[in-house]
Scaffold this motif. Sequence first.
Motif, PDB file in Angstrom:
ATOM      1  N   TRP A   1       0.920  -0.922  -0.462  1.00  0.00           N
ATOM      2  CA  TRP A   1      -0.106  -0.032   0.054  1.00  0.00           C
ATOM      3  C   TRP A   1       1.492   1.733   0.003  1.00  0.00           C
ATOM      4  O   TRP A   1       1.151   2.616   0.689  1.00  0.00           O
ATOM      5  CB  TRP A   1      -1.281   0.113   1.144  1.00  0.00           C
ATOM      6  N   SER A   2       1.618   0.969  -0.583  1.00  0.00           N
ATOM      7  CA  SER A   2       3.174   2.280  -0.070  1.00  0.00           C
ATOM      8  C   SER A   2       1.904   3.548  -1.023  1.00  0.00           C
ATOM      9  O   SER A   2       1.528   3.811  -1.903  1.00  0.00           O
ATOM     10  CB  SER A   2       4.599   2.073  -1.297  1.00  0.00           C
TER      11      SER A   2
ATOM     12  N   THR B   1       3.683  -1.517   4.501  1.00  0.00           N
ATOM     13  CA  THR B   1       2.784   0.172   4.403  1.00  0.00           C
ATOM     14  C   THR B   1       3.711   1.272   4.095  1.00  0.00           C
ATOM     15  O   THR B   1       5.261   0.712   4.940  1.00  0.00           O
ATOM     16  CB  THR B   1       1.976   0.864   4.814  1.00  0.00           C
TER      17      THR B   1
ATOM     18  N   SER C   1       1.956   5.712   3.762  1.00  0.00           N
ATOM     19  CA  SER C   1       0.749   5.575   3.688  1.00  0.00           C
ATOM     20  C   SER C   1      -0.016   5.935   4.867  1.00  0.00           C
ATOM     21  O   SER C   1       0.205   6.693   5.949  1.00  0.00           O
ATOM     22  CB  SER C   1       1.117   4.370   3.758  1.00  0.00           C
TER      23      SER C   1
ATOM     24  N   VAL D   1      -3.899   3.951   5.609  1.00  0.00           N
ATOM     25  CA  VAL D   1      -4.543   2.685   5.571  1.00  0.00           C
ATOM     26  C   VAL D   1      -5.570   2.871   6.594  1.00  0.00           C
ATOM     27  O   VAL D   1      -4.620   2.980   7.834  1.00  0.00           O
ATOM     28  CB  VAL D   1      -3.380   1.478   4.947  1.00  0.00           C
TER      29      VAL D   1
ATOM     30  N   CYS E   1      -1.263   5.092   9.413  1.00  0.00           N
ATOM     31  CA  CYS E   1      -2.574   4.035   9.067  1.00  0.00           C
ATOM     32  C   CYS E   1      -2.720   4.383  10.371  1.00  0.00           C
ATOM     33  O   CYS E   1      -2.347   5.050  11.542  1.00  0.00           O
ATOM     34  CB  CYS E   1      -1.539   2.327   8.807  1.00  0.00           C
TER      35      CYS E   1
END
Length: 768
Positions: free
Chosen positions: A190-191, A214, A218, A220, A244
């Motif tokens: 998810w970079s 990540t 990121s 997320v 995140c």
Amino acid sequence: MPWPIVTVPQGGLPVTEATNGFGTPVIEAENGFGTAVTFVETGGLPVVGGASGELRYIAPTAQGSGDGTSWANAAALTSINTMIAEAGPGGTVAIASHLGDYAQTAPITLSAAGAAGNRVLITGMDGDGNPAQAKIVGNRTAWVAPVSEPVVPLDTSGYGGNTSFSAAAGISYLDFKNLRFERLGRIIDWSGIAATGFLFEDCEGFNVRDGFYTSITSAVTNLTLRRVTGEGFSKKFVRFHGDCSGWTIEDFSFDSRWQDKDNFAVGIECQHNAHGLIVRRGSAGNAHSTLTTYFNGDGMSSERTNYDILVEDATFYGCTDGGLDLKSERTIVRRVTANGNKRNFRVWGGVIDNQNYGGPILLEDCVSIAPHGRGGGSTHHAWLKGNDLTANGGSVSLSGFIASGGDVGIAALAIEGQNGTMAFTAPDIILSAGSVMHNTLEAGSIITGISGDPMAPAQFTAGQWTLASNNISGQLVANVIERPGDGGSVITSLQYRIDGGAWVTMAGTGTGPRVITSLTDGVEYDVELRAGNAIGFGVTGDLKSATPIYVAPVIVRLAFNGSALNPGDTPVDTAAGAPAMTLQGTAAVVAGGIQFGGLANHIVFPNREGFTFDGLFTVKMRLTKANWNSSAEQFLVAFWNTSGNQRAWMISINAVNAIVGRFCPGAGGSANIVDTVANGSLPAPITAGMHELMMDRGADGYTRIYLDGVMVGKSAAPVVGTNVNNTTNIVRVSGSTTGNADPGPSILHFLEVRKGEALCGSDAGYTP
């Protein structure tokens, strides 16, 4: 000694549930210091993927038309993003488990998404429509999981591996189930994107570098990993990085299986500004990183900018550094077991200066079992960092803490640094044999709630002493480099024993070498050390083995004996091939020696090579001196560097009539000089007439100075290093430092310099 256990109600802290306005439960726990800690609960979301959308099919190779509308027309895995889009919110993408493995060596970009309340389900499925595991295999180097820790660490740093799924902006609300990922660099990346709403359930990772990835950019949110296993990873199986938040990891098993040297493995790693993490009901361990002298490798770790973390009902085991290594704030650890890590519980947080400070880190009803040291650093059940770049240190509150076992000789509890606080409520700590309750505390650091009663000293560890032959027949030398912890009472005795025999008390209680005598050359001996105090003796220390042996030294020698000289003779060095000596000023041959005096009138032995004095040595001279009681220091024997004219003197007489032996451990010159220490046997004043002076370094490393066979000075400690210069040296016999303090005539009768042999090397002296 054991301490009473106080039963803490299950959960310990009052817990309330609320809603965040989006149907997601929120847990709020009062941390006992007036600060509410909030965790977003994502694991309880109902799974609605596959309820109302389309159904699409994927096979290892495209079937029929490849449009994914049936098993007969299944699409290839590379078309999964199209299948997600066509299934649509509430739809299902079925990945065939019954048609073979999926060979995938290039990243597949995912950009299609579900919607809030209508997620897309991506699941392994058999031909009858039942959930079944589908396997995706990448190009990471193949690996077989060892059944036990390898004797030689396995270097997996070059195993590499491709990414399976690369997430693009817009991807959200996807559920992944019944999938196995093998031989990958990353399972999903998810970079650099913001996304929300993910579930990975009943999934496996095997032999991966990173699992769930990540980056610092990121964001997320609302992600759940449930019943996810990871076997064999060399980097991080879960990266909770960037911004995140709202993650839940539950019912998990992340076992690195000793994949090593990828600097460095962590089961769950929190970094950057990530916050709001729940970790529960699972285990992570065997994370090893032996790349440097200090071994890293943690079960779970967090950094100072992370916050709002709850870890409960989990186990962290077998790591070469911390089981839990927590720098985060507003962190609660509840009913967690740490077993066999170097430092089972490693806490840095609870620092009042941190912007996210919410009171001390809380450890409730946690269990520490058998911490085991590997690769540098100390070993502890619980370790806390004192001040680190701040005036205030970390703080941790431990209630119902149970600890037992571990390497012998460890300190159960440790605060490294100043102004740190460990506060215990009802601990039950059973110490390992020879261990101490805690290490020495630095200024402002305190441990409360445990007894401060002293104990026997800790065990000698391998790095605290050495054992070796000293090249003297029948002898070994045990050198104490550092003493073990004193257990809270001053060490009063150090002892050794040979081959499990009777204990022998060594001289003194400080550091330094001790000679063990009466041994047989060529026979290997096992030697152990222990320390004692008023409480008793510690457990036997690390065993070392050595063999006494004598090997005749290779002697580099200068020798001059002027007893046969007569006026007019040419003085020579008796060493083979040596050139004639140089007489400076009015220095001249007389009957029985060479007459000299003062600075200008001296004797030079040119071109002396090899006198670096990196081991045993002797400087011995016999002379009749005109003035033994002068007002200035007189250097009798000195070594001069031919290029820099730097000197290091070996024997001198100072202004208070003391014979001094000096030794320069460096490359020459007057710096770093170690003086001998007068022992009280020096006559004052020195009587007129002929005297013999000698300086040597014995096998025990001490330098000594002798007058007519009697030791009159000894260095305060063993002298290490080399002397005098690393190039050709001039050996000079003189009577003064800066002037003609010795009016003369003085006569040199004998001079000998040996490298590789100590003619005495003993406090007892010798017979001239």
